[in-house]
Scaffold this active site. Structure first.
Site, mmCIF file in Angstrom:
data_model
loop_
_atom_site.group_PDB
_atom_site.id
_atom_site.type_symbol
_atom_site.label_atom_id
_atom_site.label_comp_id
_atom_site.label_asym_id
_atom_site.label_seq_id
_atom_site.Cartn_x
_atom_site.Cartn_y
_atom_site.Cartn_z
ATOM 1 N N THR A 43 28.184 35.270 54.418
ATOM 2 C CA THR A 43 29.012 36.048 53.513
ATOM 3 C C THR A 43 30.180 36.668 54.265
ATOM 4 O O THR A 43 30.405 36.371 55.451
ATOM 5 C CB THR A 43 28.152 37.074 52.734
ATOM 6 O OG1 THR A 43 28.949 37.636 51.705
ATOM 7 C CG2 THR A 43 27.589 38.171 53.625
ATOM 8 N N LYS A 101 32.798 33.615 56.135
ATOM 9 C CA LYS A 101 32.788 32.370 55.340
ATOM 10 C C LYS A 101 33.795 31.332 55.829
ATOM 11 O O LYS A 101 33.546 30.129 55.722
ATOM 12 C CB LYS A 101 33.059 32.680 53.861
ATOM 13 C CG LYS A 101 31.878 33.247 53.114
ATOM 14 C CD LYS A 101 32.284 33.496 51.660
ATOM 15 C CE LYS A 101 31.091 33.555 50.755
ATOM 16 N NZ LYS A 101 31.468 33.637 49.341
ATOM 17 N N GLU A 148 32.814 17.849 52.080
ATOM 18 C CA GLU A 148 34.212 17.735 51.646
ATOM 19 C C GLU A 148 34.572 18.899 50.718
ATOM 20 O O GLU A 148 35.672 19.456 50.784
ATOM 21 C CB GLU A 148 34.385 16.397 50.916
ATOM 22 C CG GLU A 148 35.790 16.069 50.548
ATOM 23 C CD GLU A 148 35.874 14.743 49.791
ATOM 24 O OE1 GLU A 148 35.787 14.768 48.556
ATOM 25 O OE2 GLU A 148 36.004 13.702 50.447
ATOM 26 N N ASN A 184 29.297 28.956 52.375
ATOM 27 C CA ASN A 184 28.381 30.067 52.101
ATOM 28 C C ASN A 184 26.922 29.684 52.345
ATOM 29 O O ASN A 184 26.032 30.534 52.258
ATOM 30 C CB ASN A 184 28.565 30.612 50.680
ATOM 31 C CG ASN A 184 27.978 29.707 49.618
ATOM 32 O OD1 ASN A 184 27.776 28.510 49.843
ATOM 33 N ND2 ASN A 184 27.699 30.273 48.456
ATOM 34 N N ASP A 198 29.055 28.171 45.760
ATOM 35 C CA ASP A 198 29.714 28.978 44.722
ATOM 36 C C ASP A 198 30.296 28.086 43.629
ATOM 37 O O ASP A 198 30.384 28.484 42.468
ATOM 38 C CB ASP A 198 30.842 29.822 45.330
ATOM 39 C CG ASP A 198 30.310 31.046 46.071
ATOM 40 O OD1 ASP A 198 29.219 31.522 45.730
ATOM 41 O OD2 ASP A 198 31.006 31.516 46.996
ATOM 42 N N GLY A 216 43.999 36.128 39.779
ATOM 43 C CA GLY A 216 43.666 36.411 41.178
ATOM 44 C C GLY A 216 43.679 35.143 42.002
ATOM 45 O O GLY A 216 43.433 34.040 41.480
ATOM 46 N N ALA A 247 37.168 33.939 45.859
ATOM 47 C CA ALA A 247 36.404 33.407 44.734
ATOM 48 C C ALA A 247 37.256 32.459 43.887
ATOM 49 O O ALA A 247 36.744 31.484 43.325
ATOM 50 C CB ALA A 247 35.882 34.563 43.876
ATOM 51 N N TYR A 282 29.740 40.734 38.401
ATOM 52 C CA TYR A 282 28.365 40.747 37.881
ATOM 53 C C TYR A 282 27.808 42.159 37.738
ATOM 54 O O TYR A 282 26.694 42.332 37.249
ATOM 55 C CB TYR A 282 27.433 39.879 38.758
ATOM 56 C CG TYR A 282 27.522 40.131 40.231
ATOM 57 C CD1 TYR A 282 28.373 39.369 41.037
ATOM 58 C CD2 TYR A 282 26.787 41.141 40.832
ATOM 59 C CE1 TYR A 282 28.481 39.602 42.396
ATOM 60 C CE2 TYR A 282 26.879 41.374 42.195
ATOM 61 C CZ TYR A 282 27.736 40.606 42.963
ATOM 62 O OH TYR A 282 27.837 40.841 44.310
HETATM 63 P P1 NAP Z 1 39.233 38.720 47.296
HETATM 64 O O1 NAP Z 1 39.227 37.546 48.212
HETATM 65 O O2 NAP Z 1 39.553 40.087 47.831
HETATM 66 O O3 NAP Z 1 40.277 38.380 46.100
HETATM 67 C C1 NAP Z 1 40.566 39.311 45.075
HETATM 68 C C2 NAP Z 1 41.808 38.855 44.326
HETATM 69 O O4 NAP Z 1 42.047 39.819 43.296
HETATM 70 C C3 NAP Z 1 43.080 38.802 45.187
HETATM 71 O O5 NAP Z 1 43.891 37.740 44.759
HETATM 72 C C4 NAP Z 1 43.740 40.140 44.862
HETATM 73 O O6 NAP Z 1 45.129 40.117 44.984
HETATM 74 C C5 NAP Z 1 43.392 40.282 43.393
HETATM 75 N N1 NAP Z 1 43.484 41.670 42.969
HETATM 76 C C6 NAP Z 1 42.779 42.728 43.426
HETATM 77 N N2 NAP Z 1 43.162 43.854 42.797
HETATM 78 C C7 NAP Z 1 44.163 43.491 41.952
HETATM 79 C C8 NAP Z 1 44.983 44.216 41.038
HETATM 80 N N3 NAP Z 1 44.855 45.535 40.855
HETATM 81 N N4 NAP Z 1 45.903 43.515 40.314
HETATM 82 C C9 NAP Z 1 46.048 42.178 40.485
HETATM 83 N N5 NAP Z 1 45.294 41.458 41.342
HETATM 84 C C10 NAP Z 1 44.359 42.096 42.059
HETATM 85 O O7 NAP Z 1 37.828 38.884 46.576
HETATM 86 P P2 NAP Z 1 36.818 37.697 46.135
HETATM 87 O O8 NAP Z 1 35.844 37.464 47.212
HETATM 88 O O9 NAP Z 1 37.645 36.583 45.624
HETATM 89 O O10 NAP Z 1 36.010 38.410 44.942
HETATM 90 C C11 NAP Z 1 36.672 38.749 43.743
HETATM 91 C C12 NAP Z 1 35.657 39.177 42.676
HETATM 92 O O11 NAP Z 1 34.779 38.091 42.374
HETATM 93 C C13 NAP Z 1 34.762 40.352 43.076
HETATM 94 O O12 NAP Z 1 34.589 41.165 41.948
HETATM 95 C C14 NAP Z 1 33.454 39.681 43.465
HETATM 96 O O13 NAP Z 1 32.342 40.529 43.261
HETATM 97 C C15 NAP Z 1 33.441 38.528 42.465
HETATM 98 N N6 NAP Z 1 32.608 37.393 42.931
HETATM 99 C C16 NAP Z 1 31.545 37.043 42.179
HETATM 100 C C17 NAP Z 1 30.757 35.977 42.567
HETATM 101 C C18 NAP Z 1 29.579 35.593 41.720
HETATM 102 O O14 NAP Z 1 28.705 34.858 42.204
HETATM 103 N N7 NAP Z 1 29.534 36.016 40.462
HETATM 104 C C19 NAP Z 1 31.067 35.243 43.728
HETATM 105 C C20 NAP Z 1 32.197 35.634 44.472
HETATM 106 C C21 NAP Z 1 32.970 36.725 44.066
HETATM 107 P P3 NAP Z 1 45.878 40.497 46.365
HETATM 108 O O15 NAP Z 1 45.565 39.346 47.305
HETATM 109 O O16 NAP Z 1 47.271 40.591 45.952
HETATM 110 O O17 NAP Z 1 45.262 41.775 46.845
#
Ligand code: NAP
Length: 269
Positions: free
Chosen positions: A43, A47, A59, A68, A83, A107, A111, A207
């Site tokens: 994690t 990653k 791939e 992961n 994922d 975003g 993820a 979640y």
């Molecule tokens: P990350 O790499 O930090 O990416 C977050 C993205 O959201 C970035 O593009 C960021 O933009 C954008 N963002 C954050 N705040 C924002 C705002 N106020 N306005 C516009 N854009 C915003 O995080 P991640 O690992 O991808 O995770 C993202 C979410 O997915 C989390 O809530 C996580 O818990 C969830 N998730 C869930 C699972 C699942 O199995 N269900 C798996 C993975 C992740 P900037 O780059 O501009 O900051």
């Protein structure tokens, strides 16, 4: 959830967390091999960094740029990304023509990469990624150039969201906006949310809470809502199947996760 499934299967394994500093990652892999570990999850923040330390990488994980799940292949460590399968699992039962589906992804972080790869596997018509930082958006698009599959990907600034949302068939929130401890927040203003088509699927990767403001907004428009819990369960189940080389009890894992998450929610006074 892994240990509950292991107990239900009656097999002799245990799933335990090891906090590892970035500088220690290579030596940690040697140590895990030396003590006969079958496999492990990876994690944040490892990653991406683990990829060059593995002997083989699928791939899919190479395209996503993140691993992961790692397993011992007899002579080294192999890695993949579950994922993508986790993201797809709740979509598979829906009767949709994915070849005509337009996807809008909010975003462009880690993820979002699994979501893009999943949408490619579905064979969707268009993938529109919306972000707030132009340089990161451009990097995101560039990072997919070497991928050996067709990729109908375009990137868009946040200001274009109203028009993109109005045309979305599948709208995916990959931002953390609305996550505990800010469950009242949504990446969409009420005016933009009012443009979600009633035929759309709204998918929130968050979640906790399970019912986010984003999903409530989508349901108000009549759209189908999918929360992030099932993705979390399913990515874990695919990993456990890889390690144990047998089917795993997903209902047991889901129940264990629900119990663990509800135990974390602070009770109101
Ligand atoms: P990350 O790499 O930090 O990416 C977050 C993205 O959201 C970035 O593009 C960021 O933009 C954008 N963002 C954050 N705040 C924002 C705002 N106020 N306005 C516009 N854009 C915003 O995080 P991640 O690992 O991808 O995770 C993202 C979410 O997915 C989390 O809530 C996580 O818990 C969830 N998730 C869930 C699972 C699942 O199995 N269900 C798996 C993975 C992740 P900037 O780059 O501009 O900051």
């Amino acid at each position: 959830m892994h240990n509950q499934a292991i107990a239900a299967l009656g097999v002799d394994y245990v799933y335990v967390p090891f906090p590892i500093q970035a500088a220690d990652l290579a030596i940690a892999l040697q140590g895990l091999a030396a003590i006969g570990v079958q496999g492990f999850s990876v994690t944040i923040p490892h990653k991406q960094a683990i990829v060059p330390l593995l002997s083989t990488v699928t791939e899919l994980a190479q395209a996503v740029g993140a691993v992961n799940t790692v397993w011992w292949n007899g002579s080294g460590w192999s890695g993949t990304n579950t994922d993508v399968a986790g993201f797809l699992a709740p979509l598979h039962p829906l009767a949709r023509d994915w070849r005509t589906t337009k996807v809008v992804i909010l975003g462009n972080g880690g993820a979002a990469r699994a979501v893009v790869a999943g949408c490619c596997q579905l064979g969707v018509a268009a993938i529109q990624v919306v972000g707030r930082q132009p340089d990161k958006l451009a990097q995101f698009q560039h990072s997919w150039q070497a991928v050996p599959w067709s990729l109908p990907l375009t990137v868009h600034p946040w200001e274009t969201l109203p028009d993109l949302v109005a045309q979305a068939d599948l709208l995916v929130n990959t931002t953390p906006i609305g996550m505990t401890p800010h469950p009242g927040q949504s990446p969409l203003t009420e005016a933009i949310a009012a443009r979600i088509p009633p035929t759309a699927i709204a998918y929130d990767l968050i979640y906790t809470p399970q019912q986010t403001r984003f999903l409530q907004q989508a349901q108000t428009q009549g759209a189908t809502a999918i929360g992030g819990l099932e993705m979390l369960v399913q990515q874990g189940a695919v990993a456990l199947e890889q390690w144990l080389n047998q089917p795993v009890p997903i209902a047991t894992m889901r129940q264990a996760l629900l119990e663990a998450l509800s135990a974390r929610i602070p009770k109101k006074a």
